[in-house]
Motif scaffolding. Structure first.
Motif, PDB file in Angstrom:
ATOM      1  N   ALA A 152     -22.760   6.782  -7.243  1.00 40.32           N
ATOM      2  CA  ALA A 152     -24.251   7.113  -7.440  1.00 40.32           C
ATOM      3  C   ALA A 152     -24.395   7.526  -6.438  1.00 40.32           C
ATOM      4  O   ALA A 152     -26.104   9.308  -6.657  1.00 40.32           O
ATOM      5  N   ALA A 153     -24.608   8.165  -5.428  1.00 45.95           N
ATOM      6  CA  ALA A 153     -25.475   8.644  -4.428  1.00 45.95           C
ATOM      7  C   ALA A 153     -24.514  10.630  -4.492  1.00 45.95           C
ATOM      8  O   ALA A 153     -25.371  11.293  -3.929  1.00 45.95           O
ATOM      9  N   HIS A 154     -23.485  10.874  -5.511  1.00 38.81           N
ATOM     10  CA  HIS A 154     -23.332  12.291  -5.668  1.00 38.81           C
ATOM     11  C   HIS A 154     -23.510  12.404  -7.385  1.00 38.81           C
ATOM     12  O   HIS A 154     -23.254  13.021  -7.590  1.00 38.81           O
ATOM     13  N   GLY A 155     -24.596  11.430  -8.367  1.00 40.75           N
ATOM     14  CA  GLY A 155     -25.155  11.787  -9.642  1.00 40.75           C
ATOM     15  C   GLY A 155     -23.820  11.380 -10.402  1.00 40.75           C
ATOM     16  O   GLY A 155     -23.979  12.103 -11.568  1.00 40.75           O
ATOM     17  N   LEU A 156     -23.233  10.557  -9.764  1.00 37.17           N
ATOM     18  CA  LEU A 156     -22.024   9.771 -10.914  1.00 37.17           C
ATOM     19  C   LEU A 156     -22.917   8.785 -11.864  1.00 37.17           C
ATOM     20  O   LEU A 156     -22.857   8.016 -10.909  1.00 37.17           O
ATOM     21  N   ALA A 157     -22.748   7.803 -12.962  1.00 35.88           N
ATOM     22  CA  ALA A 157     -23.595   6.913 -13.005  1.00 35.88           C
ATOM     23  C   ALA A 157     -22.016   6.370 -13.467  1.00 35.88           C
ATOM     24  O   ALA A 157     -21.437   7.056 -14.324  1.00 35.88           O
ATOM     25  N   PRO A 158     -22.495   4.937 -13.753  1.00 34.86           N
ATOM     26  CA  PRO A 158     -21.489   4.336 -14.476  1.00 34.86           C
ATOM     27  C   PRO A 158     -21.137   4.403 -16.084  1.00 34.86           C
ATOM     28  O   PRO A 158     -22.452   4.455 -16.343  1.00 34.86           O
ATOM     29  N   ARG A 159     -19.809   4.418 -16.317  1.00 38.74           N
ATOM     30  CA  ARG A 159     -19.933   4.118 -17.888  1.00 38.74           C
ATOM     31  C   ARG A 159     -18.908   2.889 -18.039  1.00 38.74           C
ATOM     32  O   ARG A 159     -18.119   2.407 -16.981  1.00 38.74           O
ATOM     33  N   PRO A 160     -18.317   2.169 -18.925  1.00 39.54           N
ATOM     34  CA  PRO A 160     -17.386   1.169 -18.935  1.00 39.54           C
ATOM     35  C   PRO A 160     -15.923   1.778 -19.047  1.00 39.54           C
ATOM     36  O   PRO A 160     -15.400   2.988 -19.449  1.00 39.54           O
ATOM     37  N   GLY A 161     -15.115   0.872 -18.806  1.00 36.86           N
ATOM     38  CA  GLY A 161     -13.614   1.504 -17.755  1.00 36.86           C
ATOM     39  C   GLY A 161     -13.131   0.782 -19.289  1.00 36.86           C
ATOM     40  O   GLY A 161     -12.607   0.629 -20.055  1.00 36.86           O
ATOM     41  N   THR A 162     -11.754   0.886 -18.116  1.00 30.86           N
ATOM     42  CA  THR A 162     -10.327   0.108 -19.099  1.00 30.86           C
ATOM     43  C   THR A 162      -9.346  -0.542 -18.032  1.00 30.86           C
ATOM     44  O   THR A 162      -9.230  -0.784 -16.901  1.00 30.86           O
ATOM     45  N   ARG A 163      -8.360  -0.913 -18.671  1.00 32.58           N
ATOM     46  CA  ARG A 163      -7.259  -1.502 -18.137  1.00 32.58           C
ATOM     47  C   ARG A 163      -6.018  -0.781 -18.412  1.00 32.58           C
ATOM     48  O   ARG A 163      -5.551  -0.965 -19.333  1.00 32.58           O
ATOM     49  N   PHE A 164      -4.587  -0.961 -18.041  1.00 30.92           N
ATOM     50  CA  PHE A 164      -3.325  -1.021 -18.147  1.00 30.92           C
ATOM     51  C   PHE A 164      -2.418  -1.676 -17.477  1.00 30.92           C
ATOM     52  O   PHE A 164      -2.607  -1.134 -16.116  1.00 30.92           O
ATOM     53  N   THR A 165      -1.312  -1.403 -18.123  1.00 30.09           N
ATOM     54  CA  THR A 165      -0.375  -2.478 -16.866  1.00 30.09           C
ATOM     55  C   THR A 165       0.499  -1.321 -16.628  1.00 30.09           C
ATOM     56  O   THR A 165       0.880  -0.011 -16.994  1.00 30.09           O
ATOM     57  N   GLY A 166       0.866  -1.518 -14.987  1.00 29.98           N
ATOM     58  CA  GLY A 166       1.860  -1.178 -14.591  1.00 29.98           C
ATOM     59  C   GLY A 166       3.220  -1.115 -14.671  1.00 29.98           C
ATOM     60  O   GLY A 166       4.187  -2.127 -13.781  1.00 29.98           O
ATOM     61  N   HIS A 167       3.768  -0.718 -15.745  1.00 34.84           N
ATOM     62  CA  HIS A 167       5.265  -1.525 -16.253  1.00 34.84           C
ATOM     63  C   HIS A 167       6.002  -1.103 -15.121  1.00 34.84           C
ATOM     64  O   HIS A 167       5.951   0.175 -14.490  1.00 34.84           O
ATOM     65  N   GLY A 168       6.717  -1.961 -14.456  1.00 38.36           N
ATOM     66  CA  GLY A 168       7.923  -1.323 -13.525  1.00 38.36           C
ATOM     67  C   GLY A 168       7.389  -1.947 -12.271  1.00 38.36           C
ATOM     68  O   GLY A 168       8.877  -2.234 -11.247  1.00 38.36           O
ATOM     69  N   GLN A 169       6.427  -2.305 -12.138  1.00 39.75           N
ATOM     70  CA  GLN A 169       5.707  -2.673 -10.728  1.00 39.75           C
ATOM     71  C   GLN A 169       5.422  -4.143 -10.595  1.00 39.75           C
ATOM     72  O   GLN A 169       5.093  -4.056  -9.290  1.00 39.75           O
ATOM     73  N   GLY A 170       6.280  -5.092 -11.313  1.00 39.41           N
ATOM     74  CA  GLY A 170       6.142  -6.465 -10.925  1.00 39.41           C
ATOM     75  C   GLY A 170       6.918  -6.169  -9.577  1.00 39.41           C
ATOM     76  O   GLY A 170       8.430  -6.604  -9.607  1.00 39.41           O
ATOM     77  N   GLY A 171       6.638  -7.122  -8.288  1.00 38.76           N
ATOM     78  CA  GLY A 171       6.966  -6.814  -7.214  1.00 38.76           C
ATOM     79  C   GLY A 171       8.294  -8.275  -7.127  1.00 38.76           C
ATOM     80  O   GLY A 171       8.486  -8.850  -8.206  1.00 38.76           O
ATOM     81  N   THR A 172      10.022  -8.086  -6.520  1.00 41.17           N
ATOM     82  CA  THR A 172       9.985  -9.055  -6.697  1.00 41.17           C
ATOM     83  C   THR A 172       9.754  -9.874  -4.613  1.00 41.17           C
ATOM     84  O   THR A 172       9.910  -8.917  -3.830  1.00 41.17           O
ATOM     85  N   PRO A 173      11.173 -10.955  -4.649  1.00 38.19           N
ATOM     86  CA  PRO A 173      10.513 -11.399  -3.075  1.00 38.19           C
ATOM     87  C   PRO A 173      11.528 -10.547  -2.070  1.00 38.19           C
ATOM     88  O   PRO A 173      10.857 -10.066  -0.798  1.00 38.19           O
ATOM     89  N   ARG A 174      12.268  -9.985  -2.620  1.00 38.68           N
ATOM     90  CA  ARG A 174      13.609  -9.186  -1.640  1.00 38.68           C
ATOM     91  C   ARG A 174      12.661  -8.303  -1.541  1.00 38.68           C
ATOM     92  O   ARG A 174      13.093  -8.000  -0.007  1.00 38.68           O
ATOM     93  N   ASP A 175      12.414  -7.302  -2.767  1.00 38.79           N
ATOM     94  CA  ASP A 175      11.918  -5.549  -2.460  1.00 38.79           C
ATOM     95  C   ASP A 175      10.522  -5.807  -1.387  1.00 38.79           C
ATOM     96  O   ASP A 175       9.912  -5.267  -0.716  1.00 38.79           O
ATOM     97  N   THR A 176       9.522  -7.578  -1.539  1.00 38.67           N
ATOM     98  CA  THR A 176       8.228  -7.654  -0.694  1.00 38.67           C
ATOM     99  C   THR A 176       8.197  -7.714   0.852  1.00 38.67           C
ATOM    100  O   THR A 176       8.251  -6.989   1.159  1.00 38.67           O
ATOM    101  N   VAL A 177       9.332  -8.265   0.722  1.00 34.08           N
ATOM    102  CA  VAL A 177       9.409  -8.963   2.361  1.00 34.08           C
ATOM    103  C   VAL A 177      10.189  -7.268   3.346  1.00 34.08           C
ATOM    104  O   VAL A 177       9.967  -6.834   4.029  1.00 34.08           O
ATOM    105  N   ARG A 178      11.144  -6.153   2.289  1.00 38.95           N
ATOM    106  CA  ARG A 178      11.191  -5.024   2.481  1.00 38.95           C
ATOM    107  C   ARG A 178      10.063  -3.790   2.865  1.00 38.95           C
ATOM    108  O   ARG A 178      10.145  -3.895   4.063  1.00 38.95           O
ATOM    109  N   LYS A 179       9.325  -4.664   2.338  1.00 35.25           N
ATOM    110  CA  LYS A 179       8.102  -3.420   1.843  1.00 35.25           C
ATOM    111  C   LYS A 179       7.489  -3.897   2.743  1.00 35.25           C
ATOM    112  O   LYS A 179       6.784  -2.420   4.367  1.00 35.25           O
ATOM    113  N   LEU A 180       7.619  -5.250   3.816  1.00 33.63           N
ATOM    114  CA  LEU A 180       6.050  -5.388   5.069  1.00 33.63           C
ATOM    115  C   LEU A 180       6.959  -4.856   6.069  1.00 33.63           C
ATOM    116  O   LEU A 180       6.110  -4.816   7.210  1.00 33.63           O
ATOM    117  N   ARG A 181       8.631  -5.190   6.575  1.00 40.07           N
ATOM    118  CA  ARG A 181       9.037  -4.985   7.239  1.00 40.07           C
ATOM    119  C   ARG A 181       8.722  -2.829   7.771  1.00 40.07           C
ATOM    120  O   ARG A 181       9.055  -2.418   9.083  1.00 40.07           O
TER     121      ARG A 181
END
Length: 248
Positions: free
Chosen positions: A173-202
């Motif tokens: 808004a501060a730079h002359g951009l007005a909001p308009r409706p957006g959308t959503r989409f699925t991040g296929h293949g991005q559902g995490g596993t517990p083991r991979d989440t532990v790896r990312k944490l560490r």
């Protein structure tokens, strides 16, 4: 930031394989195109990476370009979009004022502490009626009700996220951009596993949620390691694309 900033020079070789590949890129490109106004002639894909999304941003009459700061990423992208990618800082684009019909920034703003500078630069290069399309609230997209989310949610610091909707909308808004409706989409293949989440944490991911406290890391790691089916991916995230139009 919600994640450690990766070394994208090193990530290029396996980036697509570890980020959902073609299904995820295709969903992102389709969602972006839904928000690009009919009759648009030019679109710049910021932080285009390997160009997997860029090459799928196709529409008759629309010329699509990509920009990225990482040499290794651009070498891959150049094969997918020959002659249409350039190395550039998203805060200082080598373009004149009011020269583009659309700018997209998919999976970028959450990674950097200068997201508002990117929004300001996009506003500069957009023509009146042109649109900025960007993913926002990326961390929240992963909050899909899984057992992993239940453990991480209390530590998620939405107020610190550089891509939170209120911050991006305010800067727009501060730079002359007005909001308009957006959308959503699925991040296929991005559902995490517990083991991979532990790896990312560490490895330092999510550190800003709790100031990198090693005790918190180990507490979370232990809780995640106790979950059943440690290698079963949980639900894929649903990413949000916000859209802003350049005022005349």
């Amino acid at each position: 930031m919600a994640e450690t900033v990766l070394d994208y020079e090193a990530e290029a070789a396996h980036y697509d394989r570890t980020r959902g590949g073609v299904p995820r890129a295709g969903a992102a490109a389709e969602a972006v195109l839904r928000l690009v106004p009919p009759g648009s002639r030019t679109l710049l894909d910021l932080a285009c990476g390997t160009g997997l999304v860029t090459e799928r941003l196709t529409r008759p009459g629309l010329r699509v370009y990509g920009a990225d700061a990482a040499h290794a990423m651009l070498r891959v992208a150049a094969d997918r979009a020959p002659g249409r990618v350039v190395r550039a800082d998203a805060r200082r684009l080598p373009l004149p004022d009011a020269s583009l019909d659309a700018v997209s920034a998919v999976w970028l703003l959450h990674l950097v502490p200068f997201a508002t500078e990117i929004v300001a630069e996009a506003a500069r290069v957009l023509r009146p009626g042109g649109v900025l399309i960007a993913t926002v609230d990326k961390d929240a997209a992963h909050d899909v009700g899984s057992d992993i989310d239940a453990i991480l949610r209390p530590y998620r610091s939405a107020g610190a996220a550089s891509d939170r909707t209120e911050l991006i909308a305010g800067c727009a808004a501060a730079h002359g951009l007005a909001p308009r409706p957006g959308t959503r989409f699925t991040g296929h293949g991005q559902g995490g596993t517990p083991r991979d989440t532990v790896r990312k944490l560490r490895a330092g991911y999510f550190a800003s949620w709790f100031s990198g406290d090693p005790a918190v890391v180990e507490t979370l790691a232990a809780a995640l390691a106790a979950l059943p089916d440690p290698d079963r991916p949980r639900a894929d995230p649903r990413y949000r694309l916000a859209c802003f139009v350049r005022q005349g």
